[in-house]
Design an enzyme around this catalytic site. Structure first.
Site, mmCIF file in Angstrom:
data_model
loop_
_atom_site.group_PDB
_atom_site.id
_atom_site.type_symbol
_atom_site.label_atom_id
_atom_site.label_comp_id
_atom_site.label_asym_id
_atom_site.label_seq_id
_atom_site.Cartn_x
_atom_site.Cartn_y
_atom_site.Cartn_z
ATOM 1 N N HIS A 38 0.826 -1.212 0.000
ATOM 2 C CA HIS A 38 0.000 0.000 0.000
ATOM 3 C C HIS A 38 0.858 1.259 0.000
ATOM 4 C CE1 HIS A 38 -4.346 -1.077 1.283
ATOM 5 N NE2 HIS A 38 -3.830 -2.084 0.596
ATOM 6 N N GLU A 107 -6.388 -0.423 -5.810
ATOM 7 C CA GLU A 107 -7.398 0.496 -5.280
ATOM 8 C C GLU A 107 -6.948 1.935 -5.496
ATOM 9 O OE1 GLU A 107 -5.660 -1.378 -2.760
ATOM 10 O OE2 GLU A 107 -6.856 -3.188 -3.050
#
Length: 320
Positions: A38, A107
């Protein structure tokens, strides 16, 4: 026997802590280390997000037996796919063949830091092109590629492990299962749904590994564990169609503001009851998963979880 993994969750721990947890997980007897990739945490309460690939290099050097895997890397925006292949091959060399590259479509939360997040239809096109670049490079080919989204005039990976780095792909429906069956060496899914494995089989994935992940929260005080899970994991039930589009941690906080503590605790085993953790794990076993990684939610208590897992949980899971 199903392989039991431990997740290095970059969103909730700093880099030196993650390396320490990796070493402890190997000592505790876990079979595999999964690591998230991330740029931002899901919620500000989690509070961390170091660069995964730096941590992976250190972990590969500091461990000697345990398998390693990204869960999952998005190769379409923040990273160019040719660079993803280079990073994966390098970790494969450092780990002496213990690394699997886990890929997913990503994402907005993590990928918009380099520019606009594409529409889902465009993302799927980009993802298929990305794996068409990564796969031959990992296999040692000299690649020239020209697509709608990526240009690779010429690329070759000069440092690779003896065995090409395996590639697993996240899937949640027919199209992603088709892509995984055609290109990947394994399937990734976060829910114990047998239908995903069945679609993967039909697309060419029969006999290949299935990688799942289960969130848990061990602690001696169940009520405290439930609160930790609510504070840091309440976003998980939003579903990927929502999670893929939200841009910032505060967006996830807003989207999950009406989630209740009991809603989250119903899907995450909390507290010291070994039977509850085993029962949740068994759902993945029954759904045909060959590898299941555990996420201990909350940075506090990771060492205690690893000690407890080595003593009590892993022996029970081995019997399934």
């Amino acid at each position: 026997m199903v392989a039991v993994g431990y997740t290095l969750l970059c969103e909730q721990s700093g880099p030196t802590e993650l390396i320490d947890y990796a070493v402890r997980a190997e000592e505790a007897g876990f079979d595999q280390l999964l690591i998230s990739d991330h740029y931002n945490p899901w919620l500000t309460e989690q509070g961390h997000c170091p660069y995964t690939w730096s941590v992976l290099g250190a972990v590969a050097h500091a461990t000697g037996r345990i398998e390693l895997m990204t869960y999952s890397t998005c190769p379409i925006r923040r990273y160019h796919p040719a660079v993803v292949a280079q990073k994966a091959a390098t970790i494969g060399v450092i780990s002496q063949g213990r690394f699997t590259l886990g890929l997913g479509a990503g994402e907005n939360l993590n990928e918009h830091v380099v520019g606009a997040w594409p529409h889902v239809a465009q993302r799927h096109e980009m993802f298929e092109e990305a794996v068409q670049i990564i796969r031959p490079l990992l296999d040692g080919e000299v690649l020239s590629f020209s697509g709608n989204h990526y240009e690779v005039p010429e690329a070759y990976l000069w440092d690779r492990p003896e065995r090409p780095v395996p590639m697993a792909m996240a899937a949640s429906g027919p199209e992603s299962c088709r892509l995984a069956g055609e290109y990947a060496d394994g399937l990734i899914a976060v829910q114990p749904e047998p239908r995903l494995g069945e679609m993967f089989d039909r697309a060419g994935g029969a006999g290949k590994p299935r990688y799942g992940q289960l969130a848990v929260c061990y602690g001696t005080d169940e009520a405290h564990c439930r609160q930790v899970v609510y504070d840091q994991w309440r976003w998980f039930g939003l579903g990927w169609k929502v999670m893929a589009e939200l841009p910032e941690p505060h967006s996830f906080a807003a989207a999950s503001q009406f989630v209740r503590e009991e809603d989250v605790a119903a899907s995450v085993p909390c507290g010291p009851d070994v039977d509850a953790h085993v029962a949740a794990f068994k759902k993945f076993v029954d759904a045909g998963f060959t590898h299941v990684g555990l996420v201990q939610v909350g940075n506090g208590g990771q060492r205690e979880f690893l000690d407890w897992a080595g003593r009590e949980l892993l022996p029970r899971l081995r019997r399934l």
